[in-house]
Motif scaffolding. Structure first.
Motif, PDB file in Angstrom:
ATOM      1  N   ASP A   1      20.325  82.965  27.556  1.00 49.45           N
ATOM      2  CA  ASP A   1      19.046  82.481  28.109  1.00 49.45           C
ATOM      3  C   ASP A   1      19.155  81.037  28.578  1.00 49.45           C
ATOM      4  N   VAL A   2      19.805  80.213  27.775  1.00 51.50           N
ATOM      5  CA  VAL A   2      19.932  78.797  28.127  1.00 51.50           C
ATOM      6  C   VAL A   2      20.717  78.660  29.428  1.00 51.50           C
ATOM      7  N   ALA A   3      21.786  79.441  29.549  1.00 51.49           N
ATOM      8  CA  ALA A   3      22.600  79.393  30.768  1.00 51.49           C
ATOM      9  C   ALA A   3      21.786  79.851  31.971  1.00 51.49           C
ATOM     10  N   ALA A   4      21.006  80.919  31.797  1.00 49.46           N
ATOM     11  CA  ALA A   4      20.223  81.457  32.908  1.00 49.46           C
ATOM     12  C   ALA A   4      19.148  80.466  33.346  1.00 49.46           C
ATOM     13  N   GLN A   5      18.486  79.828  32.368  1.00 49.07           N
ATOM     14  CA  GLN A   5      17.452  78.844  32.699  1.00 49.07           C
ATOM     15  C   GLN A   5      18.065  77.642  33.423  1.00 49.07           C
ATOM     16  N   ALA A   6      19.212  77.199  32.913  1.00 48.70           N
ATOM     17  CA  ALA A   6      19.858  76.024  33.508  1.00 48.70           C
ATOM     18  C   ALA A   6      20.298  76.309  34.936  1.00 48.70           C
ATOM     19  N   SER A   7      20.625  77.569  35.209  1.00 43.87           N
ATOM     20  CA  SER A   7      21.138  77.906  36.549  1.00 43.87           C
ATOM     21  C   SER A   7      20.028  77.942  37.599  1.00 43.87           C
ATOM     22  N   LEU A   8      18.769  77.848  37.157  1.00 40.34           N
ATOM     23  CA  LEU A   8      17.654  77.856  38.110  1.00 40.34           C
ATOM     24  C   LEU A   8      17.643  76.590  38.966  1.00 40.34           C
ATOM     25  N   PHE A   9      18.248  75.520  38.431  1.00 36.69           N
ATOM     26  CA  PHE A   9      18.224  74.236  39.140  1.00 36.69           C
ATOM     27  C   PHE A   9      19.631  73.660  39.223  1.00 36.69           C
ATOM     28  N   ASP A  10      19.758  72.667  40.089  1.00 35.93           N
ATOM     29  CA  ASP A  10      21.050  72.031  40.286  1.00 35.93           C
ATOM     30  C   ASP A  10      21.240  70.941  39.225  1.00 35.93           C
ATOM     31  N   PHE A  11      21.640  71.358  38.030  1.00 38.04           N
ATOM     32  CA  PHE A  11      21.761  70.437  36.904  1.00 38.04           C
ATOM     33  C   PHE A  11      23.206  70.099  36.606  1.00 38.04           C
ATOM     34  N   GLU A  12      23.341  68.986  35.914  1.00 39.14           N
ATOM     35  CA  GLU A  12      24.625  68.628  35.337  1.00 39.14           C
ATOM     36  C   GLU A  12      24.377  68.491  33.847  1.00 39.14           C
ATOM     37  N   GLU A  13      25.280  69.020  33.016  1.00 37.64           N
ATOM     38  CA  GLU A  13      25.048  68.951  31.578  1.00 37.64           C
ATOM     39  C   GLU A  13      25.349  67.555  31.038  1.00 37.64           C
ATOM     40  N   VAL A  14      24.531  67.086  30.118  1.00 35.08           N
ATOM     41  CA  VAL A  14      24.764  65.793  29.451  1.00 35.08           C
ATOM     42  C   VAL A  14      24.714  66.026  27.943  1.00 35.08           C
ATOM     43  N   THR A  15      25.127  65.020  27.182  1.00 34.30           N
ATOM     44  CA  THR A  15      25.215  65.218  25.729  1.00 34.30           C
ATOM     45  C   THR A  15      23.868  65.108  25.028  1.00 34.30           C
ATOM     46  N   GLY A  16      22.931  64.413  25.648  1.00 34.31           N
ATOM     47  CA  GLY A  16      21.645  64.261  24.980  1.00 34.31           C
ATOM     48  C   GLY A  16      20.674  63.515  25.855  1.00 34.31           C
ATOM     49  N   PRO A  17      19.503  63.176  25.303  1.00 34.15           N
ATOM     50  CA  PRO A  17      18.489  62.473  26.097  1.00 34.15           C
ATOM     51  C   PRO A  17      18.908  61.037  26.377  1.00 34.15           C
ATOM     52  N   PRO A  18      18.307  60.406  27.366  1.00 30.64           N
ATOM     53  CA  PRO A  18      18.583  58.988  27.616  1.00 30.64           C
ATOM     54  C   PRO A  18      17.951  58.155  26.506  1.00 30.64           C
ATOM     55  N   SER A  19      18.367  56.896  26.387  1.00 29.41           N
ATOM     56  CA  SER A  19      17.712  56.038  25.400  1.00 29.41           C
ATOM     57  C   SER A  19      16.309  55.714  25.911  1.00 29.41           C
ATOM     58  N   LEU A  20      15.361  55.697  24.998  1.00 24.59           N
ATOM     59  CA  LEU A  20      13.967  55.517  25.405  1.00 24.59           C
ATOM     60  C   LEU A  20      13.539  54.067  25.217  1.00 24.59           C
ATOM     61  N   PRO A  21      12.784  53.527  26.175  1.00 19.16           N
ATOM     62  CA  PRO A  21      12.200  52.203  25.961  1.00 19.16           C
ATOM     63  C   PRO A  21      11.213  52.281  24.790  1.00 19.16           C
ATOM     64  N   THR A  22      11.127  51.232  23.985  1.00 21.91           N
ATOM     65  CA  THR A  22      10.306  51.335  22.775  1.00 21.91           C
ATOM     66  C   THR A  22       9.134  50.354  22.715  1.00 21.91           C
ATOM     67  N   ALA A  23       9.012  49.466  23.678  1.00 24.47           N
ATOM     68  CA  ALA A  23       7.963  48.441  23.565  1.00 24.47           C
ATOM     69  C   ALA A  23       6.558  49.032  23.609  1.00 24.47           C
ATOM     70  N   GLY A  24       6.373  50.050  24.441  1.00 20.58           N
ATOM     71  CA  GLY A  24       5.030  50.609  24.586  1.00 20.58           C
ATOM     72  C   GLY A  24       5.053  52.128  24.635  1.00 20.58           C
ATOM     73  N   ARG A  25       3.939  52.707  24.243  1.00 20.84           N
ATOM     74  CA  ARG A  25       3.805  54.159  24.277  1.00 20.84           C
ATOM     75  C   ARG A  25       2.436  54.448  24.866  1.00 20.84           C
ATOM     76  N   LEU A  26       2.444  54.972  26.095  1.00 20.44           N
ATOM     77  CA  LEU A  26       1.203  55.298  26.788  1.00 20.44           C
ATOM     78  C   LEU A  26       0.980  56.792  26.675  1.00 20.44           C
ATOM     79  N   THR A  27      -0.269  57.199  26.592  1.00 23.26           N
ATOM     80  CA  THR A  27      -0.524  58.632  26.641  1.00 23.26           C
ATOM     81  C   THR A  27      -1.561  58.922  27.718  1.00 23.26           C
ATOM     82  N   VAL A  28      -1.224  59.850  28.597  1.00 24.10           N
ATOM     83  CA  VAL A  28      -2.117  60.216  29.704  1.00 24.10           C
ATOM     84  C   VAL A  28      -2.184  61.739  29.799  1.00 24.10           C
ATOM     85  N   GLU A  29      -3.151  62.236  30.556  1.00 21.68           N
ATOM     86  CA  GLU A  29      -3.197  63.679  30.792  1.00 21.68           C
ATOM     87  C   GLU A  29      -1.903  64.072  31.506  1.00 21.68           C
ATOM     88  N   PRO A  30      -1.329  65.220  31.148  1.00 24.09           N
ATOM     89  CA  PRO A  30      -0.041  65.598  31.747  1.00 24.09           C
ATOM     90  C   PRO A  30      -0.034  65.528  33.267  1.00 24.09           C
TER      91      PRO A  30
END
Lengths: 305, 479
Positions: free
Chosen positions: A212-241
């Motif tokens: 399933d993961v392979a099939a979902q990933a193949s829907l788009f032109d992705f490159e695999e990475v090891t994990g998420p990027p580092s997140l900025p931490t100074a502020g956390r905003l929340t908005v409607e999606p």
């Protein structure tokens, strides 16, 4: 003390430590210590009990001291193929994460952390133990004080013990990246675990069985990475999606948004959000009732006035 | 039924803006005196508002005349939460039944509280979404009622209960102010009043608009029926499926008597000779579903399954579910009345508590039928009886208490999805200390200091400081 479900000795001891008179604050891993401001000088620091007191894999529940670190929790549960998807720093504590109430990176799939809480025992302003919720995965017995405790920054009591719902660790967890429209990904993929976007680049977490993961990933032109990027931490905003689509980059600002969720991690300080007058009056009333002498985390504020 | 003559001034105030939607006829008062429980109350006036403003006006009129009020959806709750006690005005939400807005980009629908659960999911289906909580009563139960009781249903095993699927609620507070609890952002500022309100059984105000989360329909769904010659094997299979790392979309169990009556009712091909059947639903992406089917098969075989039937198509799947969701109605084939219970026990204690349920039913000379959400340990024992039998209700009540006690002793809780209401109010002390309940009461008082909203529910009177409208469940509340 509750008539059923023997209260653990460590909770009783913690109640004595918290006591009934002077200003007090619970220290966890200090990973989000500044949220809501720091306690007034002179506030006594205490630590919640630690340790995993029971984990029943076939019930998918875990009961632990609130001072237990996420690192320990993760390690113990993983031995039985389970997890609690809090996705915070390993040195953060269970009680601290719940008190702050920020959801983890994989919220898109697993929901808000408050929905993983089954039971909480806390010590109230008078030094007495209060139990709320129940130990089973489903329960509507009485008012849901557990949800009120999550995100309350310790203003209603010192969390001593927590029972959480566990989930199975997915067969695979993979991260992908690409320069794509995150909203198209959100609309086309079936329940990805996270879609992060910095206005330009997208990172997607897909979990499940290998095919399933392979099939979902193949829907788009992705490159695999090891994990998420580092997140900025100074502020956390929340908005409607849907408001994310128009989120504009301030000059020099770096931000990463959780698409489909509405959280924006930014390196700028996020503005306070206002609370309606009616809700503010209800919330203040709750504070006055549950901490009449303002001894729980004085100085720290959930309500910005 | 004898009812007090309605407070004429209040009635005329209500009629000034509701017209004939403020009613005090015997038929209506009788209709709104009961819910899905066996309790009966005494409503004073029944109002059928059409919008938030009318609800607000009703609440203000009630306060002016010192009358409590009670919101009511479809009245399918089992714990008496919608039974009017203390002569309240009933505010029925049946005419507030519009889906106001479907906001796909936010994956939210704004609905009025009287919208029926299944109607909402049917409406959303062409768009590829549904509302995940699906109580067995979903054809008739309302979203407002789901919010009041934090309802579940078979699919909450995988998707969670109502609270996880409601982003915001517009509420008329017990003092008549209107406010929005929660919002469409992921973390609304301040304390989680939304989370507190959901499941508060109408004691903290009346929901007038609800922002529900939309869940994408799964690309693949597989429904399996497993039968077992021994209920113990079936229950052990439940624990093993979960322990194997699978969270099925639903995991339901029926005992032998339930299978028999359901099969006679719907002819779904349920194996009537089996001691128990499990209905297992797996959903998601094809690979995961296929893997799940294999795991379920292997586990079932390990636990001496008789046969594994996989629904071949949507029609067969619907038929299998029809049996499950109509089980309660089918009970009428053995006795005209039934008393349905709702408790939760740890999955590992299912067999032990089931055996106690049979013993209790035998001891009180009642028939027990079990159809329940096995996956999350949510028992729904049905005690079938004939109300015309002399003294039967006392036996039903005593058996009910014994079942709750057995569940609590096994490490369970009082209620899975129907709340505490009136029926389980005095059982709260089995689960909570006096101080726990006093704390809950403090919180309730912050929202309803004068005790106007659905009085006498949830907390036993001893823990309340603010029962202005009487102290006890009225004599004769049991019918």
């Amino acid at each position: 003390m509750s008539p059923v479900g023997e209260v653990d000795q460590r909770v009783l001891e913690f109640a004595n430590v918290v006591g009934a008179s002077d200003p007090v604050t619970v220290v966890g891993g200090r990973t989000q210590w500044a949220v809501g401001g720091t306690p007034e000088p002179g506030t006594r620091e205490v630590r919640a009990p630690i340790g995993i007191w029971s984990h029943e894999p076939e019930e998918m529940t875990v009961r632990c001291g609130a001072g237990t670190t996420l690192g320990e929790l993760t390690e113990q549960l993983a031995r039985h193929g389970q997890m609690v998807p809090f996705d915070m720093a390993p040195e953060a504590t269970v009680g601290g994460v719940l008190s702050v109430g920020h959801s983890g990176l994989r919220r898109l799939r697993y929901g808000h952390i408050r929905d993983l809480v089954l039971q909480i025992r806390h010590i109230d302003h008078s030094g007495q133990i209060v139990s709320s919720g129940g130990p089973t995965v489903k329960n509507v017995s009485g008012y849901d004080l557990c949800r009120l405790m999550v995100g309350s920054l310790g203003k209603f009591g010192c969390i001593a013990e927590v029972t959480l719902r566990c989930l199975p660790i997915p067969a695979v967890t993979r991260w992908f990246t690409g320069f794509l429209d995150p909203f198209e990904i959100f609309n086309q993929m079936y329940r990805p675990s996270a879609i992060l976007w910095d206005g330009n680049q997208v990172w997607v977490c897909i979990e499940g069985v290998v095919s399933d993961v392979a099939a979902q990933a193949s829907l788009f032109d992705f490159e695999e990475v090891t994990g998420p990027p580092s997140l900025p931490t100074a502020g956390r905003l929340t908005v409607e999606p849907k408001e994310l689509r128009g989120h504009a980059q301030k000059p020099g600002e770096r931000w990463i948004a959780e698409v489909g969720v509405g959280v924006i991690h930014t390196d700028c300080v996020a503005p306070h959000r206002t609370i309606s007058d009616v809700n503010l009056s209800l919330m203040k009333d709750l504070e006055d009732r549950l901490d009449p002498n303002n001894r729980l985390n004085p100085g720290r504020q959930v309500l910005v006035r | 039924m004898v009812h007090k003559s309605a407070d004429e001034k209040l009635l005329s105030d209500l009629r000034s803006f509701l017209g004939d939607r403020a009613r005090d006829g015997d038929f209506e008062l009788g209709l709104y005196s009961k819910d899905g429980s066996v309790l009966k109350g005494d409503p004073m006036i029944v109002c059928l508002p059409i919008d938030t403003e009318e609800v607000q006006q009703i609440v203000l009129a009630c306060r002016k005349h010192d009358r409590p009020f009670l919101a009511r959806g479809s009245g399918t709750g089992l714990a008496g939460g919608a039974v009017p006690v203390g002569d309240p005005v009933v505010i029925a939400t049946a005419k507030m039944n519009k889906i106001l807005d479907v906001d796909i980009d936010n994956r939210i629908a704004w609905v009025e509280p009287g919208v029926l659960n299944l109607d909402l999911s049917r409406e959303l289906s062409p768009l590829g979404f549904h509302f995940a909580p699906d109580p067995s009563s979903q054809q008739v139960c309302s979203i407002g009622g789901n919010v009041a009781n934090n309802s579940g249903g078979p699919h909450c095993l995988a998707y969670g209960v109502t609270s996880a699927h409601v982003a915001a609620v517009e509420v008329v507070l017990p003092d008549g102010r209107v406010t929005l609890l929660g919002d469409l952002t992921p973390e609304s500022p301040g304390y989680d009043l939304r989370g507190l309100f959901i499941g508060s059984e109408g004691t903290m105000g009346i929901a007038t608009k609800v922002a529900v989360r939309l869940t994408p329909n799964p690309p693949e769904v597989r429904t399996l029926l497993l039968d077992f010659a021994d209920v113990r094997d079936g229950a052990a299979a439940v624990s093993s499926i979960i322990a194997a790392g699978l969270i099925p979309a639903a995991l339901e169990m029926m005992d032998q008597r339930a299978i028999e009556i359901v099969e006679a009712f719907v002819n779904a091909g349920y194996p009537t000779e089996a001691d128990a059947v499990l209905l297992v639903e797996l959903d998601g992406l094809p690979g995961g579903v296929e893997h799940g089917v294999e795991v379920v098969r292997a586990v079932a075989e390990h636990h001496q399954v008789g046969s594994v039937r996989v629904a071949a198509d949507d029609a067969e799947r619907a038929l299998l579910w029809k049996g499950r969701k109509n089980a309660f109605g089918a009970v009428a084939r053995i006795k005209p009345d039934y008393y349905l219970h709702d408790t939760v026990v740890p999955r590992g204690k299912l067999v032990e508590v089931l055996e106690k349920v049979y013993q209790i039913a035998d001891a009180y000379d009642l028939i027990a039928v079990n159809v329940f959400h096995a996956g999350d340990g949510n028992l729904h024992p049905i005690l079938a009886y004939d109300a015309d039998e002399k003294g039967v209700l006392e036996r039903v009540q005593a058996a009910g208490r014994a079942i709750v006690t057995a569940s609590i002793e096994a490490g369970g809780v009082l209620s899975g999805e129907h709340g505490i209401g009136l029926e389980k109010r005095d059982y709260m002390g089995m689960l909570f200390s006096a101080h726990d309940m006093a704390t809950q009461d403090l919180v309730r008082e912050a929202l309803d200091p004068d005790g106007f909203a659905n009085p006498l529910k949830v907390l036993p009177s001893g823990s309340r400081c603010s029962d202005s409208f009487g102290q006890h469940v009225p004599d004769g509340a049991w019918v």
